[in-house]
Structure formats: C-alpha cells, structure tokens
Write a protein that holds these residues in place. Structure first.
Motif, PDB file in Angstrom:
ATOM      1  N   ILE A 149     -19.437   5.589  17.379  1.00  0.00           N
ATOM      2  CA  ILE A 149     -19.703   5.878  18.258  1.00  0.00           C
ATOM      3  C   ILE A 149     -20.342   4.421  18.477  1.00  0.00           C
ATOM      4  O   ILE A 149     -20.475   3.871  19.395  1.00  0.00           O
ATOM      5  N   ILE A 150     -19.917   3.768  17.563  1.00  0.00           N
ATOM      6  CA  ILE A 150     -20.383   2.458  16.991  1.00  0.00           C
ATOM      7  C   ILE A 150     -19.504   1.335  17.561  1.00  0.00           C
ATOM      8  O   ILE A 150     -19.164  -0.043  17.818  1.00  0.00           O
ATOM      9  N   GLY A 151     -18.115   1.906  18.881  1.00  0.00           N
ATOM     10  CA  GLY A 151     -17.258   1.287  18.704  1.00  0.00           C
ATOM     11  C   GLY A 151     -16.051   1.062  18.083  1.00  0.00           C
ATOM     12  O   GLY A 151     -15.408  -0.043  18.536  1.00  0.00           O
ATOM     13  N   PHE A 152     -16.187   1.331  16.996  1.00  0.00           N
ATOM     14  CA  PHE A 152     -14.785   1.263  15.529  1.00  0.00           C
ATOM     15  C   PHE A 152     -13.946   1.891  15.817  1.00  0.00           C
ATOM     16  O   PHE A 152     -14.286   3.361  15.944  1.00  0.00           O
ATOM     17  N   ILE A 153     -12.836   1.824  15.914  1.00  0.00           N
ATOM     18  CA  ILE A 153     -11.381   2.794  15.405  1.00  0.00           C
ATOM     19  C   ILE A 153     -12.066   3.139  13.669  1.00  0.00           C
ATOM     20  O   ILE A 153     -12.472   2.549  13.119  1.00  0.00           O
ATOM     21  N   ASP A 154     -12.128   4.911  14.870  1.00  0.00           N
ATOM     22  CA  ASP A 154     -12.488   5.841  12.963  1.00  0.00           C
ATOM     23  C   ASP A 154     -11.516   6.484  12.332  1.00  0.00           C
ATOM     24  O   ASP A 154     -10.427   6.829  12.829  1.00  0.00           O
ATOM     25  N   ASN A 192     -29.927   3.163  15.109  1.00  0.00           N
ATOM     26  CA  ASN A 192     -30.001   2.250  16.085  1.00  0.00           C
ATOM     27  C   ASN A 192     -29.161   1.953  16.604  1.00  0.00           C
ATOM     28  O   ASN A 192     -29.365   0.313  16.078  1.00  0.00           O
ATOM     29  N   MET A 193     -29.269   1.991  18.060  1.00  0.00           N
ATOM     30  CA  MET A 193     -28.332   1.670  18.860  1.00  0.00           C
ATOM     31  C   MET A 193     -28.576   0.519  19.622  1.00  0.00           C
ATOM     32  O   MET A 193     -27.586  -0.013  20.307  1.00  0.00           O
ATOM     33  N   HIS A 194     -29.602  -0.035  20.490  1.00  0.00           N
ATOM     34  CA  HIS A 194     -29.881  -0.946  20.432  1.00  0.00           C
ATOM     35  C   HIS A 194     -29.985  -2.075  19.617  1.00  0.00           C
ATOM     36  O   HIS A 194     -29.321  -3.241  20.560  1.00  0.00           O
ATOM     37  N   ALA A 195     -30.254  -2.121  18.192  1.00  0.00           N
ATOM     38  CA  ALA A 195     -30.146  -3.350  17.435  1.00  0.00           C
ATOM     39  C   ALA A 195     -28.589  -3.468  16.920  1.00  0.00           C
ATOM     40  O   ALA A 195     -28.298  -4.605  16.890  1.00  0.00           O
ATOM     41  N   TRP A 196     -27.478  -2.827  17.229  1.00  0.00           N
ATOM     42  CA  TRP A 196     -26.155  -2.326  16.648  1.00  0.00           C
ATOM     43  C   TRP A 196     -25.838  -3.008  18.508  1.00  0.00           C
ATOM     44  O   TRP A 196     -24.991  -4.035  18.127  1.00  0.00           O
ATOM     45  N   LYS A 197     -26.220  -2.789  19.353  1.00  0.00           N
ATOM     46  CA  LYS A 197     -25.534  -3.222  20.589  1.00  0.00           C
ATOM     47  C   LYS A 197     -25.959  -4.840  20.914  1.00  0.00           C
ATOM     48  O   LYS A 197     -25.084  -5.506  21.295  1.00  0.00           O
ATOM     49  N   ASN A 198     -27.202  -5.115  20.129  1.00  0.00           N
ATOM     50  CA  ASN A 198     -27.786  -6.330  20.641  1.00  0.00           C
ATOM     51  C   ASN A 198     -27.203  -7.689  19.367  1.00  0.00           C
ATOM     52  O   ASN A 198     -26.938  -8.195  19.440  1.00  0.00           O
ATOM     53  N   LEU A 199     -26.054  -6.937  18.535  1.00  0.00           N
ATOM     54  CA  LEU A 199     -25.698  -7.529  17.700  1.00  0.00           C
ATOM     55  C   LEU A 199     -24.566  -8.761  17.673  1.00  0.00           C
ATOM     56  O   LEU A 199     -23.535  -7.871  18.358  1.00  0.00           O
ATOM     57  N   PHE A 289     -28.259  -0.260  10.498  1.00  0.00           N
ATOM     58  CA  PHE A 289     -28.352   0.598  11.642  1.00  0.00           C
ATOM     59  C   PHE A 289     -28.113   1.648  11.455  1.00  0.00           C
ATOM     60  O   PHE A 289     -28.199   2.701  12.984  1.00  0.00           O
ATOM     61  N   SER A 290     -28.125   2.619  10.298  1.00  0.00           N
ATOM     62  CA  SER A 290     -27.821   3.796  10.529  1.00  0.00           C
ATOM     63  C   SER A 290     -28.412   4.832   9.166  1.00  0.00           C
ATOM     64  O   SER A 290     -28.851   4.149   7.918  1.00  0.00           O
ATOM     65  N   THR A 291     -29.200   5.516   9.953  1.00  0.00           N
ATOM     66  CA  THR A 291     -29.926   6.376   9.235  1.00  0.00           C
ATOM     67  C   THR A 291     -29.771   7.892   8.439  1.00  0.00           C
ATOM     68  O   THR A 291     -29.722   8.469   9.221  1.00  0.00           O
ATOM     69  N   PRO A 292     -30.068   7.070   8.018  1.00  0.00           N
ATOM     70  CA  PRO A 292     -29.352   9.132   7.033  1.00  0.00           C
ATOM     71  C   PRO A 292     -30.527  10.142   7.208  1.00  0.00           C
ATOM     72  O   PRO A 292     -31.299   9.816   7.055  1.00  0.00           O
ATOM     73  N   VAL A 293     -30.691  11.589   7.770  1.00  0.00           N
ATOM     74  CA  VAL A 293     -31.151  12.487   8.059  1.00  0.00           C
ATOM     75  C   VAL A 293     -31.004  13.446   6.922  1.00  0.00           C
ATOM     76  O   VAL A 293     -31.671  14.760   7.071  1.00  0.00           O
ATOM     77  N   SER A 294     -29.609  13.743   6.604  1.00  0.00           N
ATOM     78  CA  SER A 294     -29.291  15.369   5.205  1.00  0.00           C
ATOM     79  C   SER A 294     -28.247  14.964   4.850  1.00  0.00           C
ATOM     80  O   SER A 294     -27.536  13.825   4.647  1.00  0.00           O
ATOM     81  N   GLY A 295     -27.576  15.751   4.081  1.00  0.00           N
ATOM     82  CA  GLY A 295     -27.046  15.520   3.081  1.00  0.00           C
ATOM     83  C   GLY A 295     -27.164  16.900   2.308  1.00  0.00           C
ATOM     84  O   GLY A 295     -27.603  17.068   1.889  1.00  0.00           O
ATOM     85  N   THR A 296     -25.883  17.410   2.109  1.00  0.00           N
ATOM     86  CA  THR A 296     -25.557  18.994   1.220  1.00  0.00           C
ATOM     87  C   THR A 296     -24.302  18.972   0.890  1.00  0.00           C
ATOM     88  O   THR A 296     -23.356  18.478   1.836  1.00  0.00           O
TER      89      THR A 296
END
Length: 315
Positions: A149-154, A192-199, A289-296
C-alpha cells in the motif's frame, strides 16, 4: 532433509486478490465441548476447502489455519508440542515496540473473488462460533500491480514457487512429530499515509532500500543506514536466512485508516524472530511511518496432525 508438500497447508507466497485474516479466542468454558468442536473442525475444514475448490475451480482458494502456544497448551496438555511454539513477547527497541497480542486460533483465507473467501470463512465460523470469540477480523486486497500500500513492489526477496516450501515447512529430521507444519507470525500495522505520501520519492526509496518503480536495489551508500531491506534481514555467519512473507493492504478510506497485515511463514520461528528483533532494535526507518498494533505466533499443522486432532489422538 525430508518434507512433503502434499501434507502441508497453504503456506506459500500467494497473497490473493481478496484476503481475510481472522484471529479467535477460545471461550475456555467447557473443555470437553471445545475438544469436540475442534476435532469436528479439523475433520471438516479440509472438506469445506475441497468442496469450494471443486465448485469454483478458477478462484485459486488458499487456506492456512492454526494454534497459538496458549491454545495448544489448553487443548492438548498431554501431547507433544512443536519445538519452537511459544508465546510471542514484546520486542522493545529504542524508539518503537512490537507489541504482543492475544489470540488462540488464526485463519488466513485468500482467493480471486471475495465471495469464495466469505463462503469459506462463514462455513468455518458456523462450526467454531459456539466456542470462540473474535479478537480481530481484517479484510485485505491486492493493490495495484501487487504493490504494498506504500507503493513499492512487495515480496521480491521471497523464495519462489516450490522452492518456498524449503523455507516454510518443518523438516522431519528437525521435529518429526510436526513435519510439514509451519510457524506463522501475524502482525498488523497502521500507516501514517499523509506523512508517507508527503515524503519525496527519493526519501521513500532510501527508507525501503529500493527504487519505487523499477524495484532495483539501491547501492548501500544510497540507502538510509536503517533502511528496511537492511535491518529486516536475518544474516548469521554470512548466510541470509529467509521466510515467506506477505504484506496485505487493508483500508477504510472514509475513516482515514490504512494499514498492512503482515504474515510470515517459516520452518523456524527463530528466523522470523531475529528479523523482527533487528527491525525494532535498529529502529527500521519504515517504522517512522508504520505502527504495529498486534503480534502473535501460531503453528500451522500439517494435514497429518489435523487428522490426529480429528481422531482425538493429541489430547
């Protein structure tokens, strides 16, 4: 080394067009009932999957599901346990933390059409709903050209095709009771897509370590010192240890909430854990720019082990 692809669940690189991730908790109210339902589900799930594949042959349905360490201890207290299955614990770096979150059962369902994903998960829940509560349900999609979603090939560093099974399936020589199973680490990020897109694009490229459009790797002196493709590796003794990873976009644009659901499959949890430790202790630039909210952490059993569960042999 001995693995059997036919005995494994779908733990290969196939992000799918439409994806659902579901994490459930067991209610832990009636162990006998929960045993019965889990046995029924272990028996029925493969039939549900096979039926859907016959009915919708072109939709490329792929499914993997499994248990966390806590769930395994609760359901199968007298059985052997996969050697590396353990509760995931927070990884705390100087700036950011990878949080550990709850979850007993995990499902990763993907297909070309959302209807197929829905139908499979709906049938699964018809069986499991009486004994579970929902921790998280995330619906993902394939972004343009299969990019993150940040625009780079995955996923260009992923092992490809059948080769990927050498990196995801447990070898019978390493853990014979759980051969052809896999460790799955799930982690949900909000961006934080706003910050990422403005980079500026060149700064985004330095953050990832690759060109945005061509996917060519930058020279080391062009990258940020903590570029994502530097610090997210597990390199020991001059050898890079790999897993199969998928980054699945999800979004509610009207609520301005966009993220990535990361799933990593590996034959060894140690490899994935080392990658995560490097990312957070070395303050991966992407985490700005990316905040983890879970991990299992979960274990994805082989079909042989699922048959044992269905027959009540692990209790």
């Amino acid at each position: 080394m001995s693995i059997n692809i036919k005995d494994s669940q779908d733990v290969y690189k196939d992000a799918g067009e439409n994806v659902t991730f579901v994490t459930l908790n067991l209610k832990r109210k009636d162990l006998d009932q929960e045993h019965d339902v889990i046995s029924e589900f272990a028996d029925m799930s493969n039939s549900i999957i096979n039926s859907m594949r016959i009915r919708n042959q072109n939709d490329q349905l792929a499914v993997a599901w499994g248990f966390s360490s806590d769930a395994w201890d609760y359901l199968f207290p007298n059985a052997n346990k996969p050697k590396e299955l353990e509760p995931f614990k927070d990884i705390k770096g100087p700036k950011y933390t990878a949080p550990a979150t709850e979850g007993d059962l995990f499902f990763h369902v993907r297909a070309k059409t959302e209807a197929v994903v829905y139908e499979v998960m709906d049938q699964f829940m018809d069986i499991l709903r009486p004994i579970t509560t929902v921790v998280d349900e995330t619906h993902g999609f394939r972004y343009l050209e299969g990019r993150a979603i940040i625009g780079f090939i995955d996923g260009t560093e992923n092992p490809a095709g059948v080769e990927s099974m050498d990196y995801t399936l447990i070898d019978s020589d390493e853990d014979p009771d759980f051969a052809n199973g896999s460790y799955a680490f799930s982690q949900k990020y909000m961006h934080n897509m706003h910050a990422w897109k403005n980079l500026p694009t060149d700064e985004q490229e330095k953050t990832i370590g690759r060109r945005k459009f061509s996917d060519r790797e930058l020279d080391d002196d062009e990258k940020s010192p903590n570029a994502h493709n530097i610090v997210s590796k597990d390199e020991r003794d001059g050898v890079e240890h790999k897993i199969v990873r998928m980054n699945v976009p999800f979004s509610n644009p009207s609520k301005d909430k966009t993220g990535t659901y990361f799933i990593g499959y590996s034959k060894s949890w140690e490899i994935t854990h080392n990658m995560l430790t490097n990312m957070f202790t070395k303050s991966d630039r992407l985490l700005d720019f990316s905040t983890p909210v879970s991990g299992t952490l979960f274990f994805i059993p082989s079909k042989t082990v699922l048959d044992q569960i269905a027959e009540g042999e692990l209790y």
